[in-house]
Design an enzyme around this catalytic site. Structure first.
Site, PDB file in Angstrom:
ATOM      1  N   HIS A 309      41.072  34.927  46.881  1.00 31.34           N
ATOM      2  CA  HIS A 309      39.687  35.146  46.458  1.00 31.34           C
ATOM      3  C   HIS A 309      38.764  34.097  47.076  1.00 31.34           C
ATOM      4  O   HIS A 309      37.715  34.430  47.647  1.00 31.34           O
ATOM      5  CB  HIS A 309      39.638  35.084  44.928  1.00 31.34           C
ATOM      6  N   GLU A 310      39.147  32.829  46.963  1.00 30.51           N
ATOM      7  CA  GLU A 310      38.290  31.757  47.464  1.00 30.51           C
ATOM      8  C   GLU A 310      38.168  31.778  48.985  1.00 30.51           C
ATOM      9  O   GLU A 310      37.101  31.482  49.526  1.00 30.51           O
ATOM     10  CB  GLU A 310      38.808  30.395  46.990  1.00 30.51           C
ATOM     11  N   HIS A 313      35.391  33.758  50.405  1.00 26.51           N
ATOM     12  CA  HIS A 313      34.053  33.178  50.248  1.00 26.51           C
ATOM     13  C   HIS A 313      33.639  32.333  51.449  1.00 26.51           C
ATOM     14  O   HIS A 313      32.488  31.894  51.526  1.00 26.51           O
ATOM     15  CB  HIS A 313      34.006  32.279  49.005  1.00 26.51           C
ATOM     16  N   ASP A 324      30.380  37.102  44.563  1.00 26.72           N
ATOM     17  CA  ASP A 324      30.936  37.481  43.263  1.00 26.72           C
ATOM     18  C   ASP A 324      30.006  38.507  42.633  1.00 26.72           C
ATOM     19  O   ASP A 324      29.109  38.172  41.860  1.00 26.72           O
ATOM     20  CB  ASP A 324      31.096  36.248  42.363  1.00 26.72           C
TER      21      ASP A 324
END
Length: 358
Positions: A309-310, A313, A324
């Site tokens: 997920h990170e 980004h 998000d």
């Protein structure tokens, strides 16, 4: 502003959705108005237009107390660089202090300085607006039962660049370089105890899950449609390319720098990890190491998918970097295709679903 009713709480497995009562239909329930109160200061007024009290979760909304991306800022048609943090929050065991309790027709104000999370040193006219989704719970409850959309007015401001440049950046300055593992780009001097090994395992699992997700994106159109809301070939290829980019970043030296621990005071309660997209840096928080390495529950959070997920980004990995826009399966499954492809949690949940056969 339209409200989307949900069938289940954030993060609940799809199989359970039918057994959970539908959330209340709160059409046009939240109103958000932006006002300028200084050179780069913004005041957001959030009003509950409904006839019952709501508990509004602050995470990744206009009410977030952290230096997150609360608004979009444009100048001359181009988006102004965001210099704040993109956190992943723990969505289980929510506590009352993560919520704003807002009664019928009541309002709450939240003020923040744009210059603390955006580079406004150029000065001049900018336009500011906010839109998003607020997870909601019933009065005095912390179980998410619904979501309400919001869309603010568009605000025009004339910023003094010198005054804005004098504002301290919330996540500014340089992170301590420390000792870096050349293969993984982990700042090993930031690690304590067995954290380095746990993070290396998470990165290896992130690579494995990302490769499997890339394969499934091409071979399983039904599953792809479920999460990304399209089977358009160009979107499929974009998603495949992004998963493979995450896999590469997870296994070899790339352009991101990964810290085992926080060095910028971003690890507030509820934060598992966070990214500074302007610097391509990822920081784990203490709660990250309390997650399982891999979750055996559909759509559950773990270290591997949090790392995945990170990494989405980071613009060095995914361009434009993911935001998000929705957390948890129930919100993710309701995003339109244009937003699903830009939502970090869509990638982590899809990878989890492929891994577990959800």
């Amino acid at each position: 502003m339209q409200f989307v009713a949900l069938l289940a709480a954030l993060g609940a497995p799809l199989a359970l959705a039918a057994s959970i009562p539908a959330a209340h239909n709160n059409s046009s329930i939240i109103d958000v108005k932006l006002a300028a109160t200084g050179n780069s200061m913004i005041k957001a007024i959030i009003t509950n237009n409904g006839d019952r009290t709501l508990n509004l979760l602050k995470f990744n909304t206009i009410m977030d107390e952290h230096p997150t991306r609360k608004v979009k800022v444009y100048q001359d048609g181009a988006e102004v660089q965001f210099t704040g943090m993109l956190p992943r929050y723990k969505m289980s065991d929510l506590t009352p202090d993560f919520f704003v309790n807002l009664g019928p027709k009541a309002s709450v104000e939240h003020s923040f300085d744009l210059a603390a999370t955006h580079d406004l040193s150029r000065g001049g006219k900018i336009t500011v607006s906010a839109n998003g989704v607020v997870p909601t719970a019933e009065e005095n409850e912390t179980t998410i039962t619904g979501h309400t959309h919001y869309e603010s007015n568009e605000l025009t401001m004339d910023v003094d660049g010198k005054e804005a440049a004098a504002v301290e950046q919330s996540m500014g300055g340089d992170s301590p370089a420390g000792v870096i593992d050349k293969r993984s780009n982990i700042v090993t001097s930031s690690c304590r105890g067995n954290q380095l090994q746990m993070l290396k395992t998470a990165l290896a699992n992130s690579a494995r899950l990302s490769k499997a997700a890339a394969s499934a994106a091409q071979r399983n159109p039904r599953k792809f449609q479920e999460y990304f809301k399209t089977t358009d070939s160009s979107t499929v290829q974009k998603v495949v390319s992004r998963f493979m980019s995450v896999a590469r970043e997870s296994t070899s030296t790339g352009k991101t720098t990964y810290y085992c621990n926080d060095t910028r005071d971003g690890c507030k309660p509820g934060v598992l990890a966070y990214t500074l997209p302007s610097k391509n840096q990822v920081f784990n928080c203490p709660s990250y190491y309390k997650l399982p390495a891999l979750n055996n529950r559909c759509h559950g959070q773990d270290m591997a998918t949090t790392t995945l997920h990170e990494l989405t980004h980071n613009p060095a990995v995914v361009t434009p970097f993911c935001e998000d826009l929705g957390y948890g399966y129930d919100r993710v499954s309701r995003l339109p295709a244009s937003k699903a492809v830009q939502n970090a949690d869509t990638y982590s949940l899809f990878a989890n679903a492929v891994y577990l056969g959800c």
